[in-house]
Design a protein around this motif. Structure first.
Motif, PDB file in Angstrom:
ATOM      1  N   ILE A  28     111.571   7.977  35.285  1.00 60.98           N
ATOM      2  CA  ILE A  28     111.319   7.047  36.345  1.00 60.98           C
ATOM      3  C   ILE A  28     112.024   7.761  37.823  1.00 60.98           C
ATOM      4  O   ILE A  28     110.004   7.994  38.525  1.00 60.98           O
ATOM      5  CB  ILE A  28     112.227   5.701  36.522  1.00 60.98           C
ATOM      6  N   GLU A  29     112.503   8.514  37.813  1.00 57.94           N
ATOM      7  CA  GLU A  29     112.546   9.256  39.034  1.00 57.94           C
ATOM      8  C   GLU A  29     111.888  10.373  38.787  1.00 57.94           C
ATOM      9  O   GLU A  29     110.621  10.360  40.256  1.00 57.94           O
ATOM     10  CB  GLU A  29     113.854  10.044  39.136  1.00 57.94           C
ATOM     11  N   HIS A  30     111.127  11.095  37.624  1.00 61.37           N
ATOM     12  CA  HIS A  30     110.521  12.221  37.629  1.00 61.37           C
ATOM     13  C   HIS A  30     108.717  11.648  37.493  1.00 61.37           C
ATOM     14  O   HIS A  30     108.304  12.777  38.897  1.00 61.37           O
ATOM     15  CB  HIS A  30     110.077  12.973  36.325  1.00 61.37           C
ATOM     16  N   PHE A  31     108.579  10.697  37.676  1.00 58.70           N
ATOM     17  CA  PHE A  31     107.637   9.765  38.184  1.00 58.70           C
ATOM     18  C   PHE A  31     106.556   9.283  40.235  1.00 58.70           C
ATOM     19  O   PHE A  31     106.543  10.079  40.206  1.00 58.70           O
ATOM     20  CB  PHE A  31     107.334   8.607  37.536  1.00 58.70           C
ATOM     21  N   LYS A  32     108.025   9.256  40.273  1.00 62.00           N
ATOM     22  CA  LYS A  32     107.718   8.361  41.767  1.00 62.00           C
ATOM     23  C   LYS A  32     108.349   9.897  42.851  1.00 62.00           C
ATOM     24  O   LYS A  32     107.136   9.747  43.393  1.00 62.00           O
ATOM     25  CB  LYS A  32     109.311   7.977  42.156  1.00 62.00           C
ATOM     26  N   PHE A  33     108.275  11.097  41.822  1.00 63.10           N
ATOM     27  CA  PHE A  33     107.988  12.313  42.867  1.00 63.10           C
ATOM     28  C   PHE A  33     106.473  12.753  42.774  1.00 63.10           C
ATOM     29  O   PHE A  33     106.049  13.273  43.857  1.00 63.10           O
ATOM     30  CB  PHE A  33     108.735  13.894  42.295  1.00 63.10           C
ATOM     31  N   VAL A  34     105.854  12.904  41.580  1.00 60.58           N
ATOM     32  CA  VAL A  34     104.520  12.961  41.775  1.00 60.58           C
ATOM     33  C   VAL A  34     103.441  11.454  42.195  1.00 60.58           C
ATOM     34  O   VAL A  34     102.971  12.380  42.908  1.00 60.58           O
ATOM     35  CB  VAL A  34     103.883  12.790  40.329  1.00 60.58           C
ATOM     36  N   LYS A  35     103.967  10.533  42.112  1.00 56.35           N
ATOM     37  CA  LYS A  35     103.951   8.929  42.944  1.00 56.35           C
ATOM     38  C   LYS A  35     102.838   9.938  44.546  1.00 56.35           C
ATOM     39  O   LYS A  35     102.633   9.073  45.204  1.00 56.35           O
ATOM     40  CB  LYS A  35     104.829   7.941  43.076  1.00 56.35           C
ATOM     41  N   GLN A  36     103.944   9.990  45.331  1.00 56.61           N
ATOM     42  CA  GLN A  36     104.346  10.571  46.634  1.00 56.61           C
ATOM     43  C   GLN A  36     102.710  11.678  46.949  1.00 56.61           C
ATOM     44  O   GLN A  36     102.541  11.457  47.898  1.00 56.61           O
ATOM     45  CB  GLN A  36     105.674  11.308  46.985  1.00 56.61           C
ATOM     46  N   PHE A  37     102.013  11.956  45.834  1.00 57.12           N
ATOM     47  CA  PHE A  37     100.916  12.873  46.405  1.00 57.12           C
ATOM     48  C   PHE A  37      99.854  12.378  45.973  1.00 57.12           C
ATOM     49  O   PHE A  37      98.821  12.357  46.048  1.00 57.12           O
ATOM     50  CB  PHE A  37     101.312  14.083  45.302  1.00 57.12           C
ATOM     51  N   GLU A  38      99.927  11.044  45.159  1.00 60.33           N
ATOM     52  CA  GLU A  38      98.429  10.354  44.987  1.00 60.33           C
ATOM     53  C   GLU A  38      97.667  10.309  46.575  1.00 60.33           C
ATOM     54  O   GLU A  38      98.386  10.345  47.757  1.00 60.33           O
ATOM     55  CB  GLU A  38      98.535   8.943  44.580  1.00 60.33           C
ATOM     56  N   GLU A  39      96.367  10.245  46.307  1.00 62.42           N
ATOM     57  CA  GLU A  39      95.570   9.514  47.747  1.00 62.42           C
ATOM     58  C   GLU A  39      94.274   8.910  46.976  1.00 62.42           C
ATOM     59  O   GLU A  39      94.052   8.741  46.013  1.00 62.42           O
ATOM     60  CB  GLU A  39      94.985  11.579  48.703  1.00 62.42           C
ATOM     61  N   GLU A  40      93.382   9.058  48.002  1.00 60.34           N
ATOM     62  CA  GLU A  40      91.961   7.706  47.560  1.00 60.34           C
ATOM     63  C   GLU A  40      91.255   8.671  46.434  1.00 60.34           C
ATOM     64  O   GLU A  40      91.182   9.830  46.774  1.00 60.34           O
ATOM     65  CB  GLU A  40      91.377   7.886  49.162  1.00 60.34           C
ATOM     66  N   GLY A  41      91.369   8.507  45.168  1.00 59.27           N
ATOM     67  CA  GLY A  41      90.548   8.156  44.440  1.00 59.27           C
ATOM     68  C   GLY A  41      91.816   9.108  43.390  1.00 59.27           C
ATOM     69  O   GLY A  41      91.007   9.546  42.651  1.00 59.27           O
ATOM     70  N   VAL A  42      92.780   9.689  43.689  1.00 58.52           N
ATOM     71  CA  VAL A  42      93.677  10.178  42.655  1.00 58.52           C
ATOM     72  C   VAL A  42      94.526   9.615  42.266  1.00 58.52           C
ATOM     73  O   VAL A  42      95.592   8.915  43.444  1.00 58.52           O
ATOM     74  CB  VAL A  42      93.994  11.796  43.540  1.00 58.52           C
TER      75      VAL A  42
END
Length: 379
Positions: free
Chosen positions: A126-140
């Protein structure tokens, strides 16, 4: 009936026309840090810092190559599947006498063994995912990959683990119920963390299609029976998931250090796998003749997409564009072109050893996948 989202052939939601299975080759800095941590010369905090930086760099490169679904490359894992299992409650990491047997090569000898009843709360992923989540942007979108429930069950029923499993779960139905419940808990917490794209990796189907496996079955067990048990468990584990959580599955015949574990066309499992598993899309291995032809795709129900794994992540040689385009055309006889996408057949590093190619060759391969996708479906 699902409405396929595309604009002049370009998909605007996952899976995308140009896609990837998830894992990437580990950079040397990360490999060295993991060795140092195992030797006790750096702390877990030091290791995490190296992981964080490596993942940031990886995500930047994924965006640069044009991927719209980003992952952490499984950089915090040693295995594509065991690390997830070790993160469940009631599961322990154990050494065993023999590893998994691949073509001419055997893996490290580790497994996941039960120490108590299974549950899925507070999983480290869950924490591993949260780290990646912060790099989402429009269309990604950030994608999380995990092994299938059927894969977990298969691990628990390995000969080395069977006694421990039966000691805790003398009633197999209770085992299946707890596996499904643990996954449901994990999926709920993952969704609450912001995940909207979950990929379930599953090598069990690759085993079921292998002639040597199904010929070894006893008279009272059939591939169809096992297929139905697997799809029932997988479906139970993901039932009632939120409508805006896209769940897909990746079917593989083994991927370790550029070797493979099983062979066989999808025909024997197609009716159950393609007709009954409640996922939105299938990422399917089609890079060699070991996967058979496309005829079995006729069994894919009309509300699902297929991501054709026509490119090999095992070798650096680049595929011929015209041959790939011809194969896409062949596949479209069974699944309409608007419901098809392309990707490598598997990740580049299902385990931390990685396949035998360089990081630059890895990116070259993905650039080729993108070029083909844009030529077939448009930018």
């Amino acid at each position: 009936m699902m409405t396929v989202a595309y604009e002049t052939g370009r998909r605007t939601e996952t899976p995308f026309r140009f896609d990837n299975v998830g894992s990437f080759l580990r950079p040397d800095t990360l490999k060295d840090a993991r060795k140092s941590f195992a030797a006790g010369t750096i702390s877990r905090e030091n290791l995490q810092s190296v992981e964080d930086e490596a993942i940031k760099d990886l995500i930047s490169k994924q965006k640069e190559v044009g991927l719209k679904a980003i992952t952490d490359g499984e950089f915090r894992r040693s295995w594509w599947h065991l690390d997830f299992m070790w993160g469940l409650q009631g599961v322990e990491k154990e050494d065993v006498d023999k590893g998994y047997q691949f073509k001419d090569e055997e893996t490290r000898a580790e497994t996941a063994r039960l120490s108590g009843r299974i549950s899925g709360e507070n999983h480290p992923f869950i924490e591993h995912f949260k780290f990646v989540k912060q790099f989402e942007e429009e269309g990604v979108v950030a994608r999380q990959t995990i092994p299938a429930p059927a894969q977990f069950l298969t691990e628990l029923e390995r000969p080395e683990n069977k006694a421990a499993t039966e000691a805790i779960y003398p009633d197999r139905n209770e085992l299946l119920e707890d596996i499904a419940a643990a996954y449901q808990t994990f999926i709920r917490e993952l969704y609450e963390a912001g995940c909207r794209n979950l990929q379930i990796d599953d090598c069990t189907w690759g085993l079921l299609v292998d002639e040597n496996f199904w010929k070894s079955l006893s008279d009272n067990v059939s591939v169809e029976d096992l297929s139905r048990k697997h799809v029932t468990l997988n479906n139970k584990a993901i039932e009632n998931h939120p409508a805006d959580l896209t769940i897909t599955t990746h079917v593989c015949r083994g991927n370790y250090h550029s070797t493979w574990a099983s062979s066989g066309a999808y025909d024997k499992v197609a009716e159950v796998l393609f007709g009954e598993e409640n996922v939105k899309a299938y990422y399917l291995e089609f890079d060699t003749e070991r996967a058979g032809g496309f005829e079995s795709l006729a069994k894919v129900s009309d509300d699902k997409l297929v991501v054709l794994g026509l490119f090999s992540s095992k070798f650096p040689e680049l595929e011929d564009k015209e041959e790939i385009r011809t194969r896409i055309e062949e596949a479209s006889k069974y699944v309409p072109l608007e419901r098809l996408c392309v990707s490598p057949q598997c990740g580049f590093a299902s385990t931390e050893e990685g396949n035998i190619l360089t990081e630059e060759q890895q990116w070259d391969k993905l650039r080729l996948v993108r070029e083909v996708a844009e030529e077939v479906w448009g930018k």
